[in-house]
Design a protein around this motif. Structure first.
Motif, short mmCIF file in Angstrom:
data_model
loop_
_atom_site.label_atom_id
_atom_site.label_comp_id
_atom_site.label_asym_id
_atom_site.label_seq_id
_atom_site.Cartn_x
_atom_site.Cartn_y
_atom_site.Cartn_z
N ALA A 199 1.00 -1.40 0.31
CA ALA A 199 -0.20 0.15 0.00
C ALA A 199 0.75 1.15 -0.20
CB ALA A 199 -0.70 0.35 0.88
N GLN A 200 0.32 2.26 -0.15
CA GLN A 200 1.47 3.38 -1.24
C GLN A 200 0.44 4.87 -0.19
OE1 GLN A 200 2.90 5.44 -3.94
NE2 GLN A 200 1.48 3.08 -5.20
N ALA A 207 8.87 -10.41 3.60
CA ALA A 207 8.00 -11.88 4.06
C ALA A 207 7.52 -12.24 5.69
CB ALA A 207 9.53 -12.70 3.23
N GLU A 208 7.84 -10.94 6.75
CA GLU A 208 7.74 -11.43 8.05
C GLU A 208 7.43 -10.13 8.87
OE1 GLU A 208 11.47 -13.67 9.24
OE2 GLU A 208 10.79 -15.80 8.56
N HIS A 209 7.58 -8.97 8.29
CA HIS A 209 7.15 -8.16 8.75
C HIS A 209 6.43 -6.92 8.09
CE1 HIS A 209 11.09 -9.07 11.93
NE2 HIS A 209 11.26 -9.16 10.38
N THR A 210 5.45 -6.05 9.48
CA THR A 210 5.42 -5.05 8.78
C THR A 210 6.77 -4.24 8.16
OG1 THR A 210 3.12 -5.14 10.07
CG2 THR A 210 3.68 -2.72 9.13
N VAL A 211 6.82 -3.72 7.03
CA VAL A 211 7.64 -2.88 7.23
C VAL A 211 7.34 -0.90 6.42
CG1 VAL A 211 8.12 -4.26 4.33
CG2 VAL A 211 9.61 -2.43 5.35
N VAL A 212 7.93 -0.73 6.66
CA VAL A 212 7.51 1.19 5.85
C VAL A 212 8.61 2.10 5.30
CG1 VAL A 212 6.31 3.34 6.75
CG2 VAL A 212 5.73 1.07 8.07
#
Length: 265
Positions: free
Chosen positions: A2-3, A46-51
């Motif tokens: 998402a952006q 793949a394993e985290h919520t990344v921002v």
């Protein structure tokens, strides 16, 4: 993925987010943009919520029209995304922002990975850096601004442009040209910062510092201050590498990043 855009004081921050799990925020080098994190963004999702996001005066975010604070922009972004606490991964300007944020809101930082860190309150003394800054002040075109920036923060004082991976240099040239062309007016101001240089002992969370062996003595000085004063800091030095450690050594950086974020689960 998402952006979107988050409203901050006097502007907007453009961001992207992906994945699920413990949050990790990627903060890019100065003059460039969040595009420098393409590889890490995909790996972490793949394993985290990344921002990841473009800092004010960079990429697709707003040009500053008055006083602003990079660390407060980060706070407002995390608030808008509903993230209370995160691991911060920053390089150069991104590390500088992460440190100011961690000093101001320590309870919101799980741990930090800082590549080639600058910090608020630092002074440029390296003769090579001082010379390139003078060239920037005398610049009369975008290209005359971009080249000293590449010399400082891509090549470094120990290498010629020809000794740097041409793909890395071309990427940084393109992103730097885009940022300066779009945001040059905003660079006239200075962000509000916290004067972190003498406050590193307050960084009580785990901190991993990654230093490119060929970086400037100014960055070496900041690294020394962090690793000597921050009680839980560790240092990883990467040989034959300059300031943009994740771009020059993506595989090695990915190993370090994985170790840091795995400890934060």
């Amino acid at each position: 993925m998402a952006q979107g855009r988050i409203t901050v004081d006097g502007g907007e921050i453009h961001y992207e987010t992906a994945g699920a799990g413990s949050p990790v925020v990627l903060l890019h080098l100065g003059t460039l943009s969040m595009a420098t994190w393409d590889r890490e963004f995909e790996l972490l999702a793949a394993e985290h919520t990344v921002v990841r996001y473009d800092a004010r005066n960079h990429g697709q975010s707003s040009t500053a029209t008055g006083p602003w604070s990079n660390h407060d922009d980060l706070r407002l972004l995390l608030d808008g995304l509903g993230i209370g606490r995160a691991t911060l991964v920053g390089e150069s300007l991104g590390a500088r922002t992460a440190i100011d944020f961690a000093l101001t809101w320590p309870d919101r930082v799980e741990r930090m990975l800082l590549g080639g860190p600058g910090c608020s309150g630092m002074t440029h003394r390296d003769p090579f850096i001082v010379d390139q800054l003078a060239r920037m002040r005398a610049a009369r075109s975008v290209e005359e601004l971009v080249e000293p920036l590449l010399r400082m923060w891509v090549d470094g004082p120990a290498r010629t442009p020809e000794q740097v991976d041409p793909e890395v240099r071309a990427l940084c040239h393109r992103l730097g040209t885009e940022t300066i062309s779009r945001h040059a007016k905003g660079w006239a101001g200075e962000p509000v910062e916290v004067g972190a240089l003498d406050r590193m002992a307050e960084l009580t969370m785990p901190v991993t510092v990654v230093l490119g062996e060929l970086d400037s003595s100014d960055i070496y000085d900041v690294v020394e201050r962090i690793t000597e004063d921050a009680p839980r800091a560790e240092l990883v030095t990467i040989a034959n590498t300059g300031h943009a450690v994740n771009l020059e050594q993506p595989d090695r950086f990915a190993e370090i990043l994985h170790a840091v974020v795995s400890n934060g689960r």
